[in-house]
Design an enzyme around this catalytic site. Structure first.
Site, PDB file in Angstrom:
ATOM      1  N   ASP A 131     -26.825 -17.170 -11.656  1.00  0.00           N
ATOM      2  CA  ASP A 131     -28.409 -17.069 -10.666  1.00  0.00           C
ATOM      3  C   ASP A 131     -27.813 -15.536 -11.617  1.00  0.00           C
ATOM      4  O   ASP A 131     -27.518 -14.859 -11.058  1.00  0.00           O
ATOM      5  CB  ASP A 131     -28.871 -17.024  -9.401  1.00  0.00           C
ATOM      6  CG  ASP A 131     -28.909 -18.140  -9.106  1.00  0.00           C
ATOM      7  OD1 ASP A 131     -29.027 -19.318 -10.659  1.00  0.00           O
ATOM      8  OD2 ASP A 131     -28.885 -18.763  -8.435  1.00  0.00           O
ATOM      9  N   ARG A 179     -31.245 -20.484 -18.368  1.00  0.00           N
ATOM     10  CA  ARG A 179     -32.588 -20.248 -17.626  1.00  0.00           C
ATOM     11  C   ARG A 179     -33.558 -18.998 -18.282  1.00  0.00           C
ATOM     12  O   ARG A 179     -33.120 -18.235 -17.810  1.00  0.00           O
ATOM     13  CB  ARG A 179     -31.996 -20.094 -16.634  1.00  0.00           C
ATOM     14  CG  ARG A 179     -33.639 -20.669 -15.454  1.00  0.00           C
ATOM     15  CD  ARG A 179     -32.787 -20.936 -14.004  1.00  0.00           C
ATOM     16  NE  ARG A 179     -32.027 -21.470 -13.425  1.00  0.00           N
ATOM     17  CZ  ARG A 179     -31.457 -21.029 -12.291  1.00  0.00           C
ATOM     18  NH1 ARG A 179     -31.835 -19.936 -11.997  1.00  0.00           N
ATOM     19  NH2 ARG A 179     -30.793 -22.026 -11.959  1.00  0.00           N
TER      20      ARG A 179
HETATM   21  C1  LIG Z   1     -35.481 -23.178 -10.987  1.00  0.00           C
HETATM   22  C2  LIG Z   1     -35.651 -21.622 -10.647  1.00  0.00           C
HETATM   23  C3  LIG Z   1     -34.718 -20.214 -10.732  1.00  0.00           C
HETATM   24  C4  LIG Z   1     -34.687 -19.286 -10.403  1.00  0.00           C
HETATM   25  N1  LIG Z   1     -34.337 -17.779 -10.855  1.00  0.00           N
HETATM   26  C5  LIG Z   1     -34.199 -16.927 -10.830  1.00  0.00           C
HETATM   27  C6  LIG Z   1     -33.319 -16.262 -10.858  1.00  0.00           C
HETATM   28  O1  LIG Z   1     -31.674 -16.733 -11.130  1.00  0.00           O
HETATM   29  N2  LIG Z   1     -33.086 -14.178 -11.142  1.00  0.00           N
HETATM   30  C7  LIG Z   1     -34.334 -14.308 -10.734  1.00  0.00           C
HETATM   31  O2  LIG Z   1     -34.890 -12.446 -10.220  1.00  0.00           O
HETATM   32  N3  LIG Z   1     -35.262 -15.464 -10.769  1.00  0.00           N
HETATM   33  C8  LIG Z   1     -35.166 -16.425 -10.303  1.00  0.00           C
HETATM   34  N4  LIG Z   1     -36.125 -17.653 -10.317  1.00  0.00           N
HETATM   35  C9  LIG Z   1     -37.953 -16.600  -9.944  1.00  0.00           C
HETATM   36  C10 LIG Z   1     -38.278 -16.544 -10.391  1.00  0.00           C
HETATM   37  O3  LIG Z   1     -37.827 -15.624 -11.965  1.00  0.00           O
HETATM   38  C11 LIG Z   1     -39.773 -15.552 -10.739  1.00  0.00           C
HETATM   39  O4  LIG Z   1     -39.911 -14.942  -9.574  1.00  0.00           O
HETATM   40  C12 LIG Z   1     -40.615 -17.281  -9.853  1.00  0.00           C
HETATM   41  O5  LIG Z   1     -40.615 -18.545 -10.664  1.00  0.00           O
HETATM   42  C13 LIG Z   1     -42.130 -16.869  -9.782  1.00  0.00           C
HETATM   43  O6  LIG Z   1     -43.341 -17.126 -10.796  1.00  0.00           O
HETATM   44  P1  LIG Z   1     -43.241 -18.412 -12.027  1.00  0.00           P
HETATM   45  O7  LIG Z   1     -42.699 -18.052 -12.717  1.00  0.00           O
HETATM   46  O8  LIG Z   1     -42.926 -19.216 -11.287  1.00  0.00           O
HETATM   47  O9  LIG Z   1     -45.333 -17.950 -11.407  1.00  0.00           O
HETATM   48  P2  LIG Z   1     -45.999 -17.048 -11.207  1.00  0.00           P
HETATM   49  O10 LIG Z   1     -46.289 -16.017 -12.194  1.00  0.00           O
HETATM   50  O11 LIG Z   1     -45.692 -16.743  -9.017  1.00  0.00           O
HETATM   51  O12 LIG Z   1     -47.422 -18.131 -11.323  1.00  0.00           O
HETATM   52  C14 LIG Z   1     -47.702 -18.725 -12.442  1.00  0.00           C
HETATM   53  C15 LIG Z   1     -49.026 -19.178 -11.703  1.00  0.00           C
HETATM   54  O13 LIG Z   1     -48.614 -20.260 -11.591  1.00  0.00           O
HETATM   55  C16 LIG Z   1     -49.730 -20.821 -10.931  1.00  0.00           C
HETATM   56  N5  LIG Z   1     -48.804 -21.019  -9.686  1.00  0.00           N
HETATM   57  C17 LIG Z   1     -47.595 -20.754  -8.775  1.00  0.00           C
HETATM   58  N6  LIG Z   1     -46.570 -20.983  -7.815  1.00  0.00           N
HETATM   59  C18 LIG Z   1     -47.604 -22.362  -7.581  1.00  0.00           C
HETATM   60  C19 LIG Z   1     -47.319 -22.780  -6.006  1.00  0.00           C
HETATM   61  N7  LIG Z   1     -46.503 -23.394  -6.020  1.00  0.00           N
HETATM   62  N8  LIG Z   1     -48.815 -24.400  -6.118  1.00  0.00           N
HETATM   63  C20 LIG Z   1     -49.357 -24.112  -7.283  1.00  0.00           C
HETATM   64  N9  LIG Z   1     -49.522 -23.243  -8.345  1.00  0.00           N
HETATM   65  C21 LIG Z   1     -48.250 -22.052  -9.071  1.00  0.00           C
HETATM   66  C22 LIG Z   1     -50.357 -19.865 -10.270  1.00  0.00           C
HETATM   67  O14 LIG Z   1     -51.394 -20.534 -11.424  1.00  0.00           O
HETATM   68  C23 LIG Z   1     -49.736 -18.484 -10.618  1.00  0.00           C
HETATM   69  O15 LIG Z   1     -50.874 -17.688 -11.002  1.00  0.00           O
HETATM   70  C24 LIG Z   1     -36.446 -18.538 -11.087  1.00  0.00           C
HETATM   71  C25 LIG Z   1     -37.050 -19.660 -10.442  1.00  0.00           C
HETATM   72  C26 LIG Z   1     -37.407 -21.087 -10.740  1.00  0.00           C
HETATM   73  C27 LIG Z   1     -38.290 -21.619 -10.671  1.00  0.00           C
END
Ligand SMILES: Cc1cc2nc3c(=O)[nH]c(=O)nc-3n(C[C@H](O)[C@H](O)[C@H](O)COP(=O)(O)OP(=O)(O)OC[C@H]3O[C@@H](n4cnc5c(N)ncnc54)[C@H](O)[C@@H]3O)c2cc1C
Length: 324
Positions: A131, A179
């Site tokens: 990560d 990832r």
């Molecule tokens: C499997 C995984 C591993 C990760 N590993 C890391 C890592 O190693 N380092 C790191 O810095 N970050 C990590 N992250 C976190 C990542 O960087 C983001 O901060 C996080 O995923 C939020 O961004 P998003 O792309 O999901 O969408 P967002 O920008 O949060 O959301 C965009 C849109 O998607 C929709 N949406 C989002 N969430 C929901 C929900 N729960 N229900 C309904 N609609 C929703 C909404 O319309 C929202 O406006 C990881 C995330 C995932 C999923």
């Protein structure tokens, strides 16, 4: 004070609350996004996911490791998780954070811990994903991966779209299983995009690059706009389904997770477990305070009020020290 991203990030970094939360067990709604506090509970969750055709990447939660004994304990726990994956024959790999294995203590000590883990996983044919944490750990983490990948091919990492330098990094690491995420930490303007539109634009650009030129792409997002874009992109460019997967966090958008798996896409759920759930949970709230609905009525109990109170204090102090 509004429950803003900064507020929850500040809370996530509060070591006092982190320590306290370990003793509470899963509270504040964390049980809906953390798959238990021990290996047995986690394995049950993974088997359930596997039954739906979903694989898992398992994170044995751990933060603020500053003592060698804590890092060694984390290593032992991860080794036990590897044994459990192997014994139960579940479809799963490991996600870990280098700081959990001692990166903040001593680089070589951390490298030795990681070597042991990667070596055991290699023997089992299990992939290890590093990560990515905040910027301070970015380059040391890449250095660890460079050293380990000289001897092992079962390591990969994460590219965070908010960093300006990620375009260079994705090219450098194109031969790795990567990832790709938007990025979860608070980073300064001279290092990272701040505007959501810029982050989203760079995110798509990086995903497309790795899908076309890279080894294997894990698209880790809950954003259905991005997912729909990827679906159209892979179709247009004839990218086979075994070249990529979608990933989401355990407990988030469960219906969409199942739907994508049913549509025939590779899907992998990030499964965090363990007593050290607090920082992870606060970062999830920072990303999307609407997730507070997960907490529901529990927000108004005594422990949470203490937590919000201390957090608010930490937040204000943090702001004051930043102004200095
Ligand atoms: C499997 C995984 C591993 C990760 N590993 C890391 C890592 O190693 N380092 C790191 O810095 N970050 C990590 N992250 C976190 C990542 O960087 C983001 O901060 C996080 O995923 C939020 O961004 P998003 O792309 O999901 O969408 P967002 O920008 O949060 O959301 C965009 C849109 O998607 C929709 N949406 C989002 N969430 C929901 C929900 N729960 N229900 C309904 N609609 C929703 C909404 O319309 C929202 O406006 C990881 C995330 C995932 C999923």
């Amino acid at each position: 004070m509004g429950l803003t991203r900064d507020f929850f990030i500040q809370l996530s970094q509060n070591q006092l609350l982190n320590k306290g939360a370990k003793k509470w067990g899963l509270k504040l709604g964390a049980q809906s996004v953390v798959a238990g506090t021990n290996i047995d509970e986690m394995i049950v969750s993974v088997k359930e996911l596997n039954a739906h055709g979903i694989s898992a990447t398992i994170d044995n939660l751990g933060e603020f490791v500053y003592e060698k004994s804590e890092a060694v304990e984390a290593k032992e726990q991860i080794l036990t998780v590897l044994d459990a994956i192997h014994e139960h024959g579940v479809d799963a790999h490991i996600s870990l954070k280098p700081t959990q294995l001692g990166l903040d203590i001593d680089y070589d000590f951390c490298l030795d811990n990681l070597k042991e883990i990667v070596d055991r996983a290699y023997g089992y044919g299990i992939f290890i994903n590093f990560d990515m944490e905040d910027y301070g750990h970015l380059h040391p983490s890449f250095d660890l991966i460079d050293e380990l990948s000289a001897a092992y091919n079962n390591v990969g990492t994460v590219i965070q779209a908010y960093f300006y330098e990620s375009e260079e990094n994705i090219e450098k690491y194109k031969d790795y299983r990567l990832r790709i995420v938007k990025g979860a930490y608070k980073e300064p303007e001279h290092l990272a995009y701040q505007d959501k539109k810029d982050i989203d634009r760079n995110y798509i650009k990086l995903i497309e690059y790795h899908l076309l030129h890279g080894k294997f792409t894990s698209i880790a997002t809950h954003d259905h706009h991005v997912i729909n874009h990827v679906k159209a992109f892979v179709k247009k460019h004839d990218i086979p389904t075994d070249k990529f997967e979608f990933q989401m966090l355990y407990g988030f958008r469960r219906d969409l997770q199942l739907e994508l798996a049913k549509e025939g896409y590779n899907f992998c759920t990030y499964v965090p477990f363990g007593s050290d759930w607090y920082g992870y949970f606060m970062r999830r709230l920072a990303e999307r305070p609407q997730n507070l609905t997960l907490v529901g009525k529990q927000v108004f109990n005594k422990k949470t009020n203490t937590l919000i109170g201390i957090g608010a204090g930490a937040f204000i102090l943090g702001r004051m020290s930043k102004r200095k």
